[in-house]
Design a protein around this motif. Structure first.
Motif, short mmCIF file in Angstrom:
data_model
loop_
_atom_site.label_atom_id
_atom_site.label_comp_id
_atom_site.label_asym_id
_atom_site.label_seq_id
_atom_site.Cartn_x
_atom_site.Cartn_y
_atom_site.Cartn_z
N GLY A 13 0.72 -1.24 -0.13
CA GLY A 13 -0.10 -0.05 -0.04
C GLY A 13 0.97 1.12 0.09
N ARG A 16 0.63 5.63 -1.93
CA ARG A 16 0.04 6.72 -1.26
C ARG A 16 0.20 6.62 0.22
NH1 ARG A 16 -6.30 5.94 -2.46
NH2 ARG A 16 -6.50 5.11 -0.38
N GLY A 17 -0.31 7.88 1.01
CA GLY A 17 -0.21 7.85 2.18
C GLY A 17 0.64 7.52 3.03
N ILE A 18 0.61 6.84 4.17
CA ILE A 18 1.65 6.34 5.19
C ILE A 18 2.49 5.38 4.53
CG2 ILE A 18 2.06 5.00 7.19
CD1 ILE A 18 -0.41 6.29 8.37
N TYR A 38 -2.93 -2.81 -4.75
CA TYR A 38 -3.50 -4.05 -5.18
C TYR A 38 -4.00 -3.56 -6.80
CZ TYR A 38 -7.79 -0.76 -4.50
OH TYR A 38 -8.66 0.21 -4.54
N ALA A 63 -0.28 -6.27 -5.90
CA ALA A 63 -0.33 -7.37 -4.99
C ALA A 63 -1.66 -6.98 -4.20
CB ALA A 63 0.79 -7.82 -4.52
N VAL A 65 -3.22 -7.72 -0.67
CA VAL A 65 -2.82 -8.33 0.48
C VAL A 65 -3.52 -9.33 1.12
CG1 VAL A 65 -1.11 -6.08 1.08
CG2 VAL A 65 -3.68 -6.36 1.94
N ALA A 92 -0.55 -1.90 4.05
CA ALA A 92 -1.88 -1.82 3.43
C ALA A 92 -2.97 -1.96 4.37
CB ALA A 92 -1.98 -2.72 2.24
N ILE A 94 -7.58 -0.89 5.21
CA ILE A 94 -8.69 -0.07 4.89
C ILE A 94 -9.45 0.29 6.28
CG2 ILE A 94 -9.05 -1.05 2.61
CD1 ILE A 94 -10.90 -2.99 3.63
N SER A 143 0.01 -0.86 12.49
CA SER A 143 -1.21 -0.99 13.62
C SER A 143 -1.80 0.48 13.44
CB SER A 143 -0.74 -1.61 14.58
OG SER A 143 -1.96 -1.87 15.24
N LYS A 161 -6.72 -4.09 14.29
CA LYS A 161 -5.64 -3.68 14.47
C LYS A 161 -4.93 -4.26 15.97
CE LYS A 161 -4.99 -0.66 11.27
NZ LYS A 161 -3.86 -1.27 10.22
N PRO A 187 0.19 4.43 14.61
CA PRO A 187 0.16 5.85 14.36
C PRO A 187 -1.11 6.25 15.19
CG PRO A 187 0.25 4.31 12.56
CD PRO A 187 0.01 3.60 13.36
N GLY A 188 -1.19 7.73 15.37
CA GLY A 188 -2.22 8.35 15.70
C GLY A 188 -3.24 8.90 14.53
N VAL A 189 -3.53 10.00 14.67
CA VAL A 189 -4.06 10.58 13.58
C VAL A 189 -3.01 11.13 12.32
CG1 VAL A 189 -5.70 12.11 12.47
CG2 VAL A 189 -6.04 11.12 14.63
N MET A 194 -7.15 8.21 3.90
CA MET A 194 -7.87 7.54 4.83
C MET A 194 -8.76 8.47 5.77
SD MET A 194 -7.04 4.36 7.38
CE MET A 194 -6.75 3.14 6.22
N THR A 195 -8.08 9.57 6.21
CA THR A 195 -8.73 10.53 7.10
C THR A 195 -9.13 11.95 6.46
OG1 THR A 195 -6.26 11.26 7.28
CG2 THR A 195 -7.16 9.51 9.23
P1 NAD Z 1 -4.56 5.32 2.54
O1 NAD Z 1 -5.82 4.94 2.25
O2 NAD Z 1 -3.92 6.51 1.98
O3 NAD Z 1 -3.59 4.17 2.17
C1 NAD Z 1 -3.89 2.71 2.40
C2 NAD Z 1 -3.23 2.05 1.11
O4 NAD Z 1 -3.44 0.73 1.18
C3 NAD Z 1 -3.70 2.28 -0.31
O5 NAD Z 1 -2.34 2.46 -1.11
C4 NAD Z 1 -4.64 1.50 -0.65
O6 NAD Z 1 -4.58 1.24 -1.92
C5 NAD Z 1 -3.88 0.18 -0.08
N1 NAD Z 1 -4.84 -1.05 -0.14
C6 NAD Z 1 -6.02 -1.23 0.29
N2 NAD Z 1 -6.45 -2.33 0.22
C7 NAD Z 1 -5.55 -3.12 -0.19
C8 NAD Z 1 -5.18 -4.43 -0.53
N3 NAD Z 1 -6.44 -5.18 -0.48
N4 NAD Z 1 -4.20 -4.83 -1.06
C9 NAD Z 1 -3.06 -4.13 -1.34
N5 NAD Z 1 -3.28 -2.67 -0.97
C10 NAD Z 1 -4.39 -2.23 -0.56
O7 NAD Z 1 -4.45 5.16 4.13
P2 NAD Z 1 -3.27 5.44 5.07
O8 NAD Z 1 -3.75 6.17 6.16
O9 NAD Z 1 -2.08 5.97 4.31
O10 NAD Z 1 -3.35 4.06 5.81
C11 NAD Z 1 -2.13 3.30 5.75
C12 NAD Z 1 -2.19 2.27 7.05
O11 NAD Z 1 -1.86 3.17 8.18
C13 NAD Z 1 -3.30 1.59 7.23
O12 NAD Z 1 -2.92 0.23 7.75
C14 NAD Z 1 -4.24 2.37 8.03
O13 NAD Z 1 -5.06 1.61 8.99
C15 NAD Z 1 -2.91 2.65 9.18
N6 NAD Z 1 -3.29 3.90 9.95
C16 NAD Z 1 -3.59 4.96 9.44
C17 NAD Z 1 -3.90 6.17 10.42
C18 NAD Z 1 -4.32 7.48 9.79
O14 NAD Z 1 -4.59 8.26 10.60
N7 NAD Z 1 -4.23 7.85 8.56
C19 NAD Z 1 -3.77 6.17 11.68
C20 NAD Z 1 -3.34 4.67 12.20
C21 NAD Z 1 -3.19 3.64 11.37
#
Ligand code: NAD
Length: 252
Positions: A13, A16-18, A38, A63, A65, A92, A94, A143, A161, A187-189, A194-195
């Motif tokens: 994943g 983008r994002g984290i 994916y 892939a 996950v 990765a 949701i 987590s 988580k 992570p926190g927020v 996602m957020t």
């Molecule tokens: P995001 O939605 O930007 O990123 C999630 C990534 O996972 C995306 O690239 C998405 O395409 C990918 N993904 C989703 N389903 C998938 C699958 N079946 N197979 C492969 N990839 C898949 O969100 P994010 O905030 O970057 O989240 C990343 C991780 O951090 C997640 O596990 C999320 O639960 C965790 N998290 C996020 C926060 C937050 O505040 N943003 C806080 C705590 C934990």
């Protein structure tokens, strides 16, 4: 010389994002990175280009996950391209919203299959490869603080988580003698897609800021920096740990 020079990492994943924040932080330290999602789209391509601009190497591998064969193939392709695997980041995820009163069986299964089964597959196939290599390795699970404390309205997400928290501790014990450390980041927020919706709501943002003692929400780089720390050779005595990166949310 980068602190992860010569290492090879997979980050799920990471288009983008984290995940992307972690991939970029690794690349800045000289690590070769397998970017994965994916589906194959311009985001994944952009992440690979950004890593290459930093002077490191990257490839994109599609892939899902939640599918064992995809995850097995992801590890295989990483090794075919870069010769080995040192670091696996199971990022990765949701967020399926709903309290236990609202969630359906389908919602529950969808949440678990990506967040928890995904971390299981990523861990399983990475460990298999690392054991074969015989030089240890790093598993880093993303987590959440929702895996440590309850958040109303997201029952399945919290359970998934919490499952990662415990999977991390158990696999750390299984793999300790192999030199593979297994840790989670909680992570926190963090500002990501996602957020985004929540952060655009003024009342929710105010609530998040009031609950975060450092007075800001997190950035993907904050988690990237924590992941680099856990990935270092110098972190070999840290295993089975849940590293909270939440601006103080859970310290109150
Ligand atoms: P995001 O939605 O930007 O990123 C999630 C990534 O996972 C995306 O690239 C998405 O395409 C990918 N993904 C989703 N389903 C998938 C699958 N079946 N197979 C492969 N990839 C898949 O969100 P994010 O905030 O970057 O989240 C990343 C991780 O951090 C997640 O596990 C999320 O639960 C965790 N998290 C996020 C926060 C937050 O505040 N943003 C806080 C705590 C934990």
């Amino acid at each position: 010389m980068g602190r992860l020079e010569g290492k090879v990492a997979i980050v799920t994943g990471s288009n983008r994002g984290i995940g992307k924040g972690i991939a970029i932080a690794f690349a800045k330290e000289g690590c070769k990175v397998v970017v994965s999602n994916y589906k194959k789209d311009s985001e994944g391509e952009k992440a690979v280009n950004e890593i290459e601009k930093l002077g490191s190497n990257a490839i994109f591998v599609k892939a899902d996950v939640s599918k064992g064969n995809d995850m097995k193939d992801l590890v295989k392709k990483a090794v075919e391209k870069f010769g080995k695997l040192d670091i696996m980041v199971n990022n990765a995820g949701i967020l399926v919203s709903g309290s236990v009163k609202e969630l359906t069986e389908k919602d529950w299964d969808r949440q678990m299959s990506v967040n928890l089964k995904g971390a299981f597959f990523g861990t399983k196939y990475a460990v298999e490869q690392m054991v074969k290599q015989g030089k240890g390795g790093r598993i880093i699970n993303i987590s959440s603080i929702a895996g440590l404390v309850g958040f109303p309205g997201i029952s399945a997400y919290c359970a998934s988580k919490g499952g990662i928290t415990e999977l991390t501790r158990e696999v750390a014990l299984d793999c300790a003698k192999d030199g593979i450390t297994v840790n989670a980041i909680n992570p926190g927020v963090i500002v990501t897609d996602m957020t985004k919706g929540m952060l655009e709501d003024k009342a929710t943002l105010k609530n998040f800021l009031e609950n975060t003692p450092v007075g800001r929400v997190g950035k993907p780089e904050d988690i990237g920096n924590a992941a680099v720390f856990l990935a270092l050779d110098e972190s070999s005595f840290i295993t089975g740990h849940n590293l909270v990166v939440d601006g103080g949310w859970t310290a109150r």
